[in-house]
Design a protein around this motif. Structure first.
Motif, mmCIF file in Angstrom:
data_model
loop_
_atom_site.group_PDB
_atom_site.id
_atom_site.type_symbol
_atom_site.label_atom_id
_atom_site.label_comp_id
_atom_site.label_asym_id
_atom_site.label_seq_id
_atom_site.Cartn_x
_atom_site.Cartn_y
_atom_site.Cartn_z
ATOM 1 N N TYR A 1 0.942 -1.004 0.261
ATOM 2 C CA TYR A 1 -0.045 -0.115 -0.326
ATOM 3 C C TYR A 1 0.708 1.494 -0.258
ATOM 4 C CZ TYR A 1 -3.719 3.285 1.414
ATOM 5 O OH TYR A 1 -4.365 4.177 1.660
ATOM 6 N N ALA B 1 1.086 4.461 0.295
ATOM 7 C CA ALA B 1 -0.284 5.846 1.231
ATOM 8 C C ALA B 1 0.050 7.503 0.689
ATOM 9 C CB ALA B 1 0.740 6.048 3.016
ATOM 10 N N LYS C 1 0.734 8.438 -2.565
ATOM 11 C CA LYS C 1 0.024 8.094 -3.754
ATOM 12 C C LYS C 1 -1.578 7.711 -3.807
ATOM 13 C CE LYS C 1 -1.092 4.883 -7.331
ATOM 14 N NZ LYS C 1 -2.359 4.494 -7.434
ATOM 15 N N GLU C 2 -1.830 7.131 -2.690
ATOM 16 C CA GLU C 2 -3.354 6.863 -1.798
ATOM 17 C C GLU C 2 -4.131 8.202 -1.325
ATOM 18 O OE1 GLU C 2 -5.302 4.781 -2.929
ATOM 19 O OE2 GLU C 2 -4.060 3.017 -3.649
ATOM 20 N N ASP D 1 -4.734 10.273 -4.694
ATOM 21 C CA ASP D 1 -6.349 10.191 -4.621
ATOM 22 C C ASP D 1 -7.226 9.956 -3.989
ATOM 23 O OD1 ASP D 1 -4.960 8.323 -6.965
ATOM 24 O OD2 ASP D 1 -5.029 6.950 -6.402
ATOM 25 N N ILE D 2 -7.032 10.207 -2.675
ATOM 26 C CA ILE D 2 -8.156 10.436 -1.425
ATOM 27 C C ILE D 2 -8.940 11.953 -1.664
ATOM 28 C CG2 ILE D 2 -7.907 10.665 0.781
ATOM 29 C CD1 ILE D 2 -7.599 8.066 0.879
ATOM 30 N N VAL E 1 -6.536 8.840 5.485
ATOM 31 C CA VAL E 1 -5.669 8.039 4.058
ATOM 32 C C VAL E 1 -5.318 6.563 5.367
ATOM 33 C CG1 VAL E 1 -3.521 7.442 3.766
ATOM 34 C CG2 VAL E 1 -4.281 9.838 3.461
ATOM 35 N N SER F 1 -8.254 4.400 5.489
ATOM 36 C CA SER F 1 -7.904 3.728 4.238
ATOM 37 C C SER F 1 -7.117 2.374 4.405
ATOM 38 C CB SER F 1 -7.933 4.217 3.024
ATOM 39 O OG SER F 1 -7.390 3.350 1.131
ATOM 40 N N ALA F 2 -5.841 2.586 5.269
ATOM 41 C CA ALA F 2 -5.286 2.026 4.563
ATOM 42 C C ALA F 2 -5.392 0.460 5.207
ATOM 43 C CB ALA F 2 -3.758 2.298 4.953
ATOM 44 N N TRP G 1 -7.842 -1.382 3.304
ATOM 45 C CA TRP G 1 -7.108 -2.513 2.400
ATOM 46 C C TRP G 1 -6.325 -3.447 3.493
ATOM 47 C CZ3 TRP G 1 -1.835 -3.574 2.413
ATOM 48 C CH2 TRP G 1 -1.412 -3.501 1.585
ATOM 49 N N LYS H 1 2.999 -1.176 3.998
ATOM 50 C CA LYS H 1 2.430 -0.013 3.823
ATOM 51 C C LYS H 1 3.791 1.339 3.799
ATOM 52 C CE LYS H 1 -0.440 3.820 6.296
ATOM 53 N NZ LYS H 1 -1.086 4.730 7.173
#
Length: 194
Positions: free
Chosen positions: A29, A31, A33-34, A37-38, A91, A94-95, A98, A109
């Motif tokens: 994962y 974080a 990059k996510e 996106d978030i 985030v 989200s992690a 995931w 992560k």
């Protein structure tokens, strides 16, 4: 399944070390990059950022106005704290969501602000990628085509490597002398045993 975090200051090579774990089939994962996106896709984050920083936070096409926002927050610690307070909790959750869906002995992560954001508290162990300061500066200057002063300015806004070592369960030394693969494999085997 164990939840493992990996981090390191700018120029330490944490993304490169993460790729070694990923190449071994470890669920991964990203974080940072996510988070990007978030910041674009989450209505909660979008509303929070607009409320905090104004409608200029997003362009007319809906994309995050990254440069504008960066200019606004990175020179002002209070505004940066507001930004992080809006983005980090989403985030982190989200992690966690995931990681709960992954299969295997452990998931990884990667996060630049693993300790600073407090997200390390939701993990079982953390790995710190460390490197000598001079080497880190050279790497970032070459990678980002920036001056030494700009690199040092970025570094000054991060937690020091020494402070991060106090939180880390494992340390990978990425100094271009000690081979990386044996270090990564040793950590991998320890985590598989746990």
């Amino acid at each position: 399944m164990l939840k493992i975090g990996i981090t390191g200051g700018i120029g330490t090579g944490k993304s490169f070390v993460s790729k070694i774990f990923k190449s071994m089939g470890v669920p991964f994962y990203d974080a940072d990059k996510e988070a990007k996106d978030i910041m674009t896709k989450s209505d909660i984050v979008r509303r929070g950022l607009i409320d905090a920083f104004g409608s200029e936070t997003y362009r007319e096409d809906g994309a995050l106005n990254r440069k504008w926002l960066a200019d606004k927050v990175f020179k002002d610690p209070e505004k940066l704290q507001v930004l992080n307070g809006i983005v980090h909790p989403v985030v982190i959750q989200s992690a966690v969501d995931w990681a709960e869906k992954q299969k295997g002995a452990y998931s990884l992560k990667e996060a630049a602000l693993l300790y600073e954001s407090g997200s390390y508290q939701s993990l079982d162990y953390t790995i710190l990628v460390a490197a000598p300061l001079e080497l880190r500066i050279k790497r970032v200057m070459k990678r980002d085509n920036v001056s030494e002063e700009e690199v040092l300015d970025r570094m000054s806004r991060q937690m020091s490597e020494e402070e991060k070592k106090g939180y880390a369960d494992f340390i990978v030394v990425n100094d271009e002398i000690a081979p990386l693969l044996p270090q990564v494999l040793a950590i991998h085997h320890k985590l598989m045993e746990k």
